[in-house]
Design a protein around this motif. Structure first.
Motif, PDB file in Angstrom:
ATOM      1  N   VAL A 240       0.863  -1.183   0.000  1.00 57.82           N
ATOM      2  CA  VAL A 240       0.000   0.000   0.000  1.00 57.82           C
ATOM      3  C   VAL A 240       0.901   1.236   0.000  1.00 57.82           C
ATOM      4  N   PRO A 241       0.380   2.431  -0.377  1.00 62.43           N
ATOM      5  CA  PRO A 241       1.226   3.633  -0.487  1.00 62.43           C
ATOM      6  C   PRO A 241       1.936   4.029   0.799  1.00 62.43           C
ATOM      7  N   GLY A 242       1.390   3.649   1.950  1.00 65.92           N
ATOM      8  CA  GLY A 242       2.004   4.047   3.213  1.00 65.92           C
ATOM      9  C   GLY A 242       1.381   3.284   4.364  1.00 65.92           C
ATOM     10  N   PRO A 243       1.726   3.652   5.592  1.00 64.93           N
ATOM     11  CA  PRO A 243       1.130   2.989   6.763  1.00 64.93           C
ATOM     12  C   PRO A 243      -0.383   3.146   6.757  1.00 64.93           C
ATOM     13  N   THR A 244      -1.070   2.103   7.124  1.00 64.65           N
ATOM     14  CA  THR A 244      -2.525   2.164   7.152  1.00 64.65           C
ATOM     15  C   THR A 244      -3.051   1.535   8.435  1.00 64.65           C
ATOM     16  N   ALA A 245      -3.903   2.266   9.109  1.00 59.92           N
ATOM     17  CA  ALA A 245      -4.545   1.744  10.311  1.00 59.92           C
ATOM     18  C   ALA A 245      -6.011   1.451  10.054  1.00 59.92           C
ATOM     19  N   ASN A 246      -6.445   1.611   8.804  1.00 57.96           N
ATOM     20  CA  ASN A 246      -7.850   1.436   8.456  1.00 57.96           C
ATOM     21  C   ASN A 246      -8.128  -0.032   8.133  1.00 57.96           C
ATOM     22  N   ILE A 247      -7.935  -0.880   9.143  1.00 54.71           N
ATOM     23  CA  ILE A 247      -8.174  -2.321   8.986  1.00 54.71           C
ATOM     24  C   ILE A 247      -9.404  -2.697   9.794  1.00 54.71           C
ATOM     25  N   MET A 248     -10.348  -3.318   9.118  1.00 55.81           N
ATOM     26  CA  MET A 248     -11.600  -3.698   9.759  1.00 55.81           C
ATOM     27  C   MET A 248     -11.687  -5.218   9.878  1.00 55.81           C
ATOM     28  N   TRP A 249     -12.181  -5.640  11.045  1.00 52.23           N
ATOM     29  CA  TRP A 249     -12.421  -7.050  11.293  1.00 52.23           C
ATOM     30  C   TRP A 249     -13.929  -7.287  11.366  1.00 52.23           C
ATOM     31  N   ARG A 250     -14.360  -8.359  10.681  1.00 49.65           N
ATOM     32  CA  ARG A 250     -15.784  -8.713  10.692  1.00 49.65           C
ATOM     33  C   ARG A 250     -15.955 -10.202  11.001  1.00 49.65           C
ATOM     34  N   HIS A 251     -17.000 -10.476  11.749  1.00 51.93           N
ATOM     35  CA  HIS A 251     -17.441 -11.856  11.942  1.00 51.93           C
ATOM     36  C   HIS A 251     -18.783 -11.967  11.244  1.00 51.93           C
ATOM     37  N   GLY A 252     -18.749 -12.583  10.068  1.00 48.01           N
ATOM     38  CA  GLY A 252     -19.942 -12.538   9.226  1.00 48.01           C
ATOM     39  C   GLY A 252     -20.140 -11.112   8.743  1.00 48.01           C
ATOM     40  N   LEU A 253     -21.288 -10.499   9.109  1.00 45.00           N
ATOM     41  CA  LEU A 253     -21.553  -9.106   8.765  1.00 45.00           C
ATOM     42  C   LEU A 253     -21.320  -8.159   9.937  1.00 45.00           C
ATOM     43  N   ARG A 254     -20.973  -8.708  11.089  1.00 38.32           N
ATOM     44  CA  ARG A 254     -20.814  -7.909  12.294  1.00 38.32           C
ATOM     45  C   ARG A 254     -19.384  -7.380  12.397  1.00 38.32           C
ATOM     46  N   ILE A 255     -19.259  -6.048  12.575  1.00 36.29           N
ATOM     47  CA  ILE A 255     -17.945  -5.419  12.717  1.00 36.29           C
ATOM     48  C   ILE A 255     -17.481  -5.606  14.153  1.00 36.29           C
ATOM     49  N   LEU A 256     -16.237  -6.098  14.316  1.00 37.55           N
ATOM     50  CA  LEU A 256     -15.721  -6.432  15.639  1.00 37.55           C
ATOM     51  C   LEU A 256     -14.862  -5.328  16.249  1.00 37.55           C
TER      52      LEU A 256
END
Length: 353
Positions: A240-256
């Motif tokens: 990716v172009p640089g450091p990224t903290a925009n990482i999302m975790w999901r269990h099914g459709l639920r955001i954890l």
């Protein structure tokens, strides 16, 4: 005595005549001398006057010249200065005119823009001293072809992802939504003067790598845990172009990431120069925690792992939460070989009967 009177009279007359002649001659000489003197005086006067006039004229001319020479020198200096200043002014005017002509704020004339796959790309084109009747256009150069995208504030591209968003005071910014790999290439910002001025932007669309790995860095597709253990999932993002903290975790459709309803869920993300490593922890696993877990940084960059929750005893690999897919493949293949061999043996036996 009487005879002597006429003689005396004659003598007197002669004496008088002589005296008169002498006096007259003297008078004439005196007059001539006086006239000559007067003439000489007149000549001298005239000569002196001429000399005086000449001297006066020369002095006057000299004085005039002396007076005029500084003035002339001053005029010449002023003329030279004004000429020099005129040249400077002309040069300055030329420079000012050149500076007032439309030009790009970035003197290099080119730029590189890197955008992550699926994100919005912004291509800047800052133009200084843009004239009223001068247009700014964006075109895309594809091989030998030019595709018109925008002219002024109008968009002419058939792709709705492209649009012009002017940023005050002078940025004619081209916006490309949901960047795709096929959007990579050369884009030109053109100013409509003769000859046209061109600012080149190279767009690079970075396709991130998102992988779910085990403790040894091996890519996994599923993990097995026993009831009551702690689920630990590791997601590695790179390219990716640089450091990224925009990482999302999901269990099914639920955001954890921000789930507080269950409890025992935590996310820890370490930034890297060109990506990140994110870990998901779920304490006291139960059957409801089984299913698909997704790690994503955009709608187009994600990966999924399947988590199984088993009751009771299970293999050591399962107890340690290791991926069993690669380890079970030889066993599955062996079982298939045995089944096929048995089926082939039975088929041969049936034929022999």
């Amino acid at each position: 005595m009487k005879p002597q009177q006429p003689l005396t009279t004659v003598l007197v007359v002669i004496f008088w005549i002589v005296s008169f002649s002498t006096s007259h001659e003297n008078d004439v000489k005196g007059s001539a001398s006086s006239s000559s003197s007067d003439d000489q005086l007149n000549v001298a006067f005239q000569s002196s006057s001429s000399a005086l006039r000449s001297a006066s004229s020369d002095d006057y001319s000299s004085s005039i010249q002396q007076q005029q020479q500084p003035q002339q020198q001053q005029d010449m200096d002023e003329s030279a200065s004004s000429h020099s200043k005129g040249g400077s002014l002309s040069d300055a005017t030329a420079v000012n005119l050149a500076e007032r002509s439309p030009r790009f704020e970035d003197p290099s004339g080119h730029a590189n823009v890197t955008v992550q796959l699926g994100d919005t790309a912004f291509l800047n084109c800052r133009v200084l001293d843009l004239q009223d009747k001068t247009q700014v256009s964006w075109v895309r150069r594809h091989e030998q072809e030019l595709h018109l995208l925008t002219v002024g504030m109008q968009t002419y591209s058939t792709d709705s992802r492209f649009s012009l968003h002017f940023q005050h005071p002078n940025d004619w910014r081209l916006q490309i939504k949901f960047a795709r790999p096929r959007d990579e290439g050369i884009y030109e910002c053109q100013v409509s003067i003769h000859p046209p001025r061109i600012y080149t932007v190279r767009l690079i669309v970075a396709v991130p790598s998102v992988e779910m790995v085990d403790d040894h860095g091996r890519v996994i597709e599923e993990k097995i845990y026993k009831t009551g253990s702690t689920i630990e999932l590791k997601c590695v993002v790179s390219k990716v172009p640089g450091p990224t903290a925009n990482i999302m975790w999901r269990h099914g459709l639920r955001i954890l990431n921000y789930d507080t309803s269950r409890g025992g869920i935590s996310v820890k993300t370490d930034l890297l120069p060109y990506g990140a490593v994110s870990r998901l922890y779920i304490a006291n696993a139960s059957q409801r925690d089984a299913g698909n877990y997704t790690c994503n940084i955009s709608e187009s960059s994600w990966t999924t792992v399947v988590v199984h929750i088993l009751n009771g005893e299970h293999p050591a690999a399962m107890q340690h939460g290791q991926s069993s897919s690669s380890e079970r493949r030889p066993l599955v293949i062996s079982m298939l070989v045995v089944v096929l061999a048995s089926w082939f043996f039975m088929w041969k036996c049936s034929l022999s009967r």
